[in-house]
Motif scaffolding. Structure first.
Motif: not given
Length: 245
Positions: A204-218
């Motif tokens: 998860a990465v926060r930049r200002g008021d935005v959060v990006a969440v990453y998830f990987a699955v097979n």
């Protein structure tokens, strides 16, 4: 919008074996007065970008990650674990942010959110999910704090349930974050399906008021009862982080 689920995708796949401008000017009157009259138009105010439009513009595209298929999850995806946070229950309350993050549900109370999937070479190497959330003042920091606390509190695993489906996670462990944005975190989780252990990686990465969440699955490996350890697609994560500013 429905969101494709982590564990539900996994478990269900295993069971079903499928995976604008203005103008102004002066005009001269040719009447007897010979006078001039000026007419000007007030420039229209620039339309403010709404939260949903903003996250849509921020979302990574296929043109920005060559070789990857970047798509919006299908609205009629039958493997959706839950459509909202309200549908999810966890046996350990502190672990709820993890269940949301790994099932493409919003963290906290965002003003808008969306999810994209990114895959290379079909589904052979799994999928990387990207979920963007934008918040009112302070909301992004709170969401990150809650997720960080969940990672540290749920090492022994937890179980999430929704709509009759159960997703048991065996373990959760923090990993080294790449330091992107204003703050970031990374973690891995494991689950066992039909006797095979699967490791999923998240960030998860926060930049200002935005959060990006990453998830990987097979999901394919899960459906075929093959152990898996699915890493996040680095080009996708870097491209998305770059768009956050």
């Amino acid at each position: 919008m429905k969101r494709t689920a982590l564990a539900s995708t996994a478990l269900s796949a295993a069971v079903l074996a499928g995976l604008t401008a203005c103008g102004s000017g002066d005009s001269e009157s040719d009447g007897d007065s010979g006078g001039k009259s000026g007419a000007s138009a007030t420039a229209p105010q620039k339309k403010e970008t709404g939260p949903a439009e903003r996250v849509a513009k921020l979302a990574v595209t296929a043109d920005e990650v060559k070789g990857y298929e970047v798509e919006q999850p299908a609205a009629d995806d039958e493997f959706v674990f839950a459509k909202s946070q309200d549908e999810v229950t966890v046996d350990k309350k502190a672990c709820a942010p993890l269940a949301y993050a790994m099932n493409q549900l919003p963290l906290g109370e965002p003003r808008a959110d969306l999810t994209r999937t990114a895959a290379k070479n079909g589904l052979a190497n799994g999928l990387t999910y990207v979920t963007l959330n934008t918040y009112a003042d302070g909301g992004a920091k709170t969401a990150m704090a809650d997720l960080t606390e969940a990672v540290s509190s749920c090492g022994g695993g937890f179980t999430a349930k929704a709509n009759g489906n159960s997703s048991p996670y065996d373990s959760v462990a923090a990993e080294k974050a790449d330091g992107a944005g204003d703050e970031s975190l990374a973690f891995k989780s494991t689950m066992t399906v039909l006797g095979a252990t699967h490791t999923m990686h998240s960030a998860a990465v926060r930049r200002g008021d935005v959060v990006a969440v990453y998830f990987a699955v097979n999901g394919r490996a899960i459906a075929e009862s093959r152990p898996s350890d699915t890493k996040l697609d680095t080009p996708v994560v870097r491209a998305q982080n770059a768009k956050l500013g």
